[in-house]
Motif scaffolding. Structure first.
Motif, PDB file in Angstrom:
ATOM      1  N   VAL A 184      25.460  36.148  39.532  1.00  0.00           N
ATOM      2  CA  VAL A 184      26.672  36.662  38.890  1.00  0.00           C
ATOM      3  C   VAL A 184      26.805  38.106  39.352  1.00  0.00           C
ATOM      4  O   VAL A 184      25.879  38.898  39.175  1.00  0.00           O
ATOM      5  CB  VAL A 184      26.578  36.587  37.355  1.00  0.00           C
ATOM      6  N   PRO A 185      27.909  38.480  39.980  1.00  0.00           N
ATOM      7  CA  PRO A 185      28.006  39.813  40.577  1.00  0.00           C
ATOM      8  C   PRO A 185      27.950  40.934  39.554  1.00  0.00           C
ATOM      9  O   PRO A 185      28.629  40.886  38.518  1.00  0.00           O
ATOM     10  CB  PRO A 185      29.357  39.790  41.301  1.00  0.00           C
ATOM     11  N   ILE A 186      27.139  41.936  39.842  1.00  0.00           N
ATOM     12  CA  ILE A 186      27.077  43.137  39.020  1.00  0.00           C
ATOM     13  C   ILE A 186      28.346  43.949  39.255  1.00  0.00           C
ATOM     14  O   ILE A 186      28.796  44.113  40.388  1.00  0.00           O
ATOM     15  CB  ILE A 186      25.822  43.958  39.362  1.00  0.00           C
ATOM     16  N   GLY A 187      28.941  44.445  38.167  1.00  0.00           N
ATOM     17  CA  GLY A 187      30.149  45.254  38.282  1.00  0.00           C
ATOM     18  C   GLY A 187      31.436  44.477  38.076  1.00  0.00           C
ATOM     19  O   GLY A 187      32.524  45.044  38.228  1.00  0.00           O
ATOM     20  N   LYS A 188      31.326  43.205  37.690  1.00  0.00           N
ATOM     21  CA  LYS A 188      32.519  42.383  37.516  1.00  0.00           C
ATOM     22  C   LYS A 188      32.563  41.831  36.102  1.00  0.00           C
ATOM     23  O   LYS A 188      31.663  41.107  35.669  1.00  0.00           O
ATOM     24  CB  LYS A 188      32.517  41.225  38.521  1.00  0.00           C
ATOM     25  N   ALA A 189      33.621  42.159  35.360  1.00  0.00           N
ATOM     26  CA  ALA A 189      33.812  41.629  34.013  1.00  0.00           C
ATOM     27  C   ALA A 189      34.331  40.192  34.089  1.00  0.00           C
ATOM     28  O   ALA A 189      34.710  39.698  35.152  1.00  0.00           O
ATOM     29  CB  ALA A 189      34.782  42.502  33.232  1.00  0.00           C
ATOM     30  N   LYS A 190      34.333  39.520  32.946  1.00  0.00           N
ATOM     31  CA  LYS A 190      34.795  38.136  32.878  1.00  0.00           C
ATOM     32  C   LYS A 190      35.848  37.989  31.793  1.00  0.00           C
ATOM     33  O   LYS A 190      35.625  38.400  30.648  1.00  0.00           O
ATOM     34  CB  LYS A 190      33.611  37.207  32.578  1.00  0.00           C
ATOM     35  N   VAL A 191      36.988  37.421  32.145  1.00  0.00           N
ATOM     36  CA  VAL A 191      38.013  37.099  31.152  1.00  0.00           C
ATOM     37  C   VAL A 191      37.593  35.790  30.493  1.00  0.00           C
ATOM     38  O   VAL A 191      37.707  34.714  31.082  1.00  0.00           O
ATOM     39  CB  VAL A 191      39.402  36.992  31.787  1.00  0.00           C
ATOM     40  N   VAL A 192      37.083  35.893  29.277  1.00  0.00           N
ATOM     41  CA  VAL A 192      36.573  34.725  28.557  1.00  0.00           C
ATOM     42  C   VAL A 192      37.702  33.893  27.983  1.00  0.00           C
ATOM     43  O   VAL A 192      37.637  32.667  27.937  1.00  0.00           O
ATOM     44  CB  VAL A 192      35.608  35.182  27.442  1.00  0.00           C
ATOM     45  N   GLN A 193      38.755  34.574  27.570  1.00  0.00           N
ATOM     46  CA  GLN A 193      39.908  33.887  26.961  1.00  0.00           C
ATOM     47  C   GLN A 193      41.172  34.636  27.341  1.00  0.00           C
ATOM     48  O   GLN A 193      41.264  35.848  27.153  1.00  0.00           O
ATOM     49  CB  GLN A 193      39.748  33.853  25.440  1.00  0.00           C
ATOM     50  N   GLU A 194      42.128  33.937  27.908  1.00  0.00           N
ATOM     51  CA  GLU A 194      43.406  34.543  28.281  1.00  0.00           C
ATOM     52  C   GLU A 194      44.253  34.769  27.029  1.00  0.00           C
ATOM     53  O   GLU A 194      44.195  33.991  26.069  1.00  0.00           O
ATOM     54  CB  GLU A 194      44.157  33.635  29.247  1.00  0.00           C
ATOM     55  N   GLY A 195      45.025  35.852  27.033  1.00  0.00           N
ATOM     56  CA  GLY A 195      45.905  36.140  25.917  1.00  0.00           C
ATOM     57  C   GLY A 195      47.017  37.076  26.323  1.00  0.00           C
ATOM     58  O   GLY A 195      46.997  37.644  27.422  1.00  0.00           O
ATOM     59  N   SER A 196      47.984  37.272  25.426  1.00  0.00           N
ATOM     60  CA  SER A 196      49.157  38.068  25.783  1.00  0.00           C
ATOM     61  C   SER A 196      49.480  39.201  24.814  1.00  0.00           C
ATOM     62  O   SER A 196      50.292  40.074  25.140  1.00  0.00           O
ATOM     63  CB  SER A 196      50.389  37.145  25.868  1.00  0.00           C
ATOM     64  N   ASP A 222      39.265  47.623  37.154  1.00  0.00           N
ATOM     65  CA  ASP A 222      40.431  46.831  37.538  1.00  0.00           C
ATOM     66  C   ASP A 222      40.749  45.766  36.491  1.00  0.00           C
ATOM     67  O   ASP A 222      41.914  45.560  36.134  1.00  0.00           O
ATOM     68  CB  ASP A 222      40.181  46.159  38.896  1.00  0.00           C
ATOM     69  N   THR A 223      39.707  45.092  35.987  1.00  0.00           N
ATOM     70  CA  THR A 223      39.947  44.050  34.986  1.00  0.00           C
ATOM     71  C   THR A 223      40.415  44.653  33.671  1.00  0.00           C
ATOM     72  O   THR A 223      41.295  44.092  33.002  1.00  0.00           O
ATOM     73  CB  THR A 223      38.662  43.219  34.773  1.00  0.00           C
ATOM     74  N   ILE A 224      39.851  45.795  33.297  1.00  0.00           N
ATOM     75  CA  ILE A 224      40.274  46.481  32.074  1.00  0.00           C
ATOM     76  C   ILE A 224      41.761  46.837  32.151  1.00  0.00           C
ATOM     77  O   ILE A 224      42.548  46.534  31.239  1.00  0.00           O
ATOM     78  CB  ILE A 224      39.426  47.744  31.840  1.00  0.00           C
ATOM     79  N   ILE A 225      42.149  47.463  33.249  1.00  0.00           N
ATOM     80  CA  ILE A 225      43.531  47.930  33.391  1.00  0.00           C
ATOM     81  C   ILE A 225      44.505  46.764  33.507  1.00  0.00           C
ATOM     82  O   ILE A 225      45.584  46.765  32.895  1.00  0.00           O
ATOM     83  CB  ILE A 225      43.663  48.867  34.605  1.00  0.00           C
ATOM     84  N   ALA A 226      44.135  45.736  34.265  1.00  0.00           N
ATOM     85  CA  ALA A 226      45.032  44.582  34.408  1.00  0.00           C
ATOM     86  C   ALA A 226      45.302  43.928  33.059  1.00  0.00           C
ATOM     87  O   ALA A 226      46.432  43.516  32.765  1.00  0.00           O
ATOM     88  CB  ALA A 226      44.415  43.573  35.376  1.00  0.00           C
ATOM     89  N   SER A 227      44.268  43.869  32.214  1.00  0.00           N
ATOM     90  CA  SER A 227      44.447  43.227  30.911  1.00  0.00           C
ATOM     91  C   SER A 227      45.360  44.039  30.003  1.00  0.00           C
ATOM     92  O   SER A 227      46.279  43.488  29.384  1.00  0.00           O
ATOM     93  CB  SER A 227      43.084  43.016  30.249  1.00  0.00           C
ATOM     94  N   VAL A 228      45.128  45.352  29.905  1.00  0.00           N
ATOM     95  CA  VAL A 228      45.950  46.139  28.978  1.00  0.00           C
ATOM     96  C   VAL A 228      47.374  46.308  29.489  1.00  0.00           C
ATOM     97  O   VAL A 228      48.306  46.466  28.692  1.00  0.00           O
ATOM     98  CB  VAL A 228      45.309  47.513  28.665  1.00  0.00           C
TER      99      VAL A 228
END
Length: 327
Positions: free
Chosen positions: A192-204, A247-253
Motif C-alpha cells: 500500500v503506497p506510503i503518502g496516499k490517502a484512501k477515500v473509504v466512502q464517497e459523499g457530497s 491532493d486527496t484532501i483538497i479534491a474532497s473539500v
C-alpha cells in the motif's frame, strides 16, 4: 488467496514474509523473542529465524533505536518494536537528531532504512503512558515518514512498503484495533503506497478526515448522520500522516465545501490544525463553513474509569457534522 485476519495477524504476516524474502531484515525490541512481544506481534518468529535476526534487547529505548540506526547505515534493515508510543521518549533524540537527518547530513552518502513499530492510542484501559496519541511529534520532523493504518489490509501493505522504504518510517499501530475485527487480506506480499490517502466512502455534503482507530468512529457517525439527516458524507482515511496526501484532501473539500477532522490526539497543535491550514491555503474559496475538529482534550489520557469521555465518539462527530452543515 485471501483469508480474514486481525490487524495483529496481518502485521505478523508482513514481518514474517519480509524476513523470508530479504536477509537484511531483522527485528529488535523488548521481549520480542520467545515471548513474542507484549501484543504477540512477533510470536514464533524467533523459532523460524533465530535470535540473530529476532533480537531481544535490554529495556533501553535509546539503545535500541541507536543500535538500529547503526545497523541501517551498515546494510541491515532493522524493524524496531517499541512497546507503547509514549515509551519512545528516551529514544526521541536518536530519532530526530540522527535517524531523520542522516541522509541530509551526509549529502546522500548514508541512508537509514528502518521502521519503528509502536502501538498507540487509548481505549484499551491502560495508564496514560500506554495510551497516548502523539503522532504530531514525528510528523513535524523532516526526514521521517509517519504511517497509521486503520485496517488489517492496509496494515500489512503499509508495513511491507515501510520495510522497503529507503528512509526511516514511524509505523503507528492503533492498539484498540489489534484484534477488534477481521478483514480479507491477501496471502501474498503486496504494498500500500506510503503518502496516499484512501477515500473509504464517497459523499457530497461534508468531508470527514480520520486515521487509526478514529476511522471506525468517523464511519459510524457518517452512517448515522446519513440515515437520520440525509447528509452525504465523504470519509477519508489519511493512512499516512507525513507526508499528508494534500491532493486527496483538497479534491474532497472542493467537492463538498465542508470538512470535519477527527483525531484522538490533543487538540492544540494536533494534525487537525495542519489539515485546516492546507484547506485554507488551497481551497478556502470553496468552503461553505469553517472546518470542525473533533479531538481528544488537552489533558493527559485519563484513567480508565473516564477514558471513554476523553475519546471522540460517533455522537461528538455527528454534532460536528451538523454544526458545519447548518452554519
Amino acid at each position: 488467496m485471501k483469508r480474514k485476519l486481525t490487524m495483529i495477524q496481518a502485521i505478523t504476516e508482513a514481518m514474517d514474509q519480509k524476513l523470508a524474502d530479504d536477509s537484511r531484515i531483522m527485528l529488535l525490541g523488548e521481549d520480542i523473542g520467545v515471548n513474542g512481544g507484549v501484543f504477540r506481534a512477533t510470536e514464533e518468529l524467533v523459532h523460524k529465524y533465530g535470535p540473530d535476526r529476532i533480537v531481544d534487547t535490554p529495556l533501553a529505548e535509546a539503545g535500541i533505536i541507536g543500535a538500529a540506526i547503526g545497523l541501517a547505515m551498515n546494510g541491515k534493515i532493522p524493524v524496531v518494536e517499541i512497546q507503547f508510543l509514549a515509551f519512545i521518549y528516551p529514544g526521541f533524540e536518536q530519532i530526530v537528531s540522527h535517524a531523520a537527518r542522516m541522509r541530509y547530513r551526509t549529502r546522500g552518502q548514508y541512508h537509514v532504512p528502518m521502521v519503528i513499530r509502536t502501538p498507540y492510542g487509548a481505549g484499551i484501559r491502560g495508564p496514560e503512558l500506554h495510551s497516548e496519541s502523539v503522532e504530531t511529534f514525528f510528523a513535524h520532523v523532516p526526514g521521517l515518514k509517519v504511517v497509521a493504518p486503520s485496517t488489517p489490509y492496509d496494515a500489512k501493505g503499509l508495513l511491507i512498503a515501510a520495510m522497503e522504504d529507503p528512509d526511516p518510517v514511524i509505523f503507528l499501530e492503533p492498539t484498540k484495533l489489534y484484534r477488534a475485527f477481521k478483514q480479507e487480506v491477501p496471502e501474498e506480499m503486496y504494498r500500500v503506497p506510503i503518502g496516499k490517502a484512501k477515500v473509504v466512502q464517497e459523499g457530497s455534503d461534508v468531508s470527514i478526515f480520520a486515521w487509526g482507530a478514529m476511522l471506525r468512529v468517523a464511519e459510524d457517525a457518517a452512517k448515522q448522520i446519513e440515515r437520520e439527516n440525509g447528509l452525504s458524507c465523504e470519509v477519508i482515511d489519511l493512512r499516512t500522516l507525513y507526508p499528508l496526501d494534500r491532493d486527496t484532501i483538497i479534491a474532497s473539500v472542493k467537492k463538498t465545501g465542508r470538512a470535519v477532522v477527527v483525531h484522538e490526539a490533543h487538540k492544540t497543535a494536533g494534525l487537525g490544525a495542519e489539515i485546516i491550514s492546507i484547506i485554507n491555503d488551497e481551497a478556502l474559496i470553496y468552503m461553505k463553513a469553517p472546518v470542525k475538529r473533533i479531538t481528544g482534550f488537552d489533558v493527559p489520557v485519563p484513567q480508565f474509569s473516564i477514558e471513554d469521555d476523553y475519546l471522540p465518539t460517533a455522537e461528538r462527530v455527528k454534532d460536528g457534522i451538523m454544526e458545519t452543515a447548518t452554519f
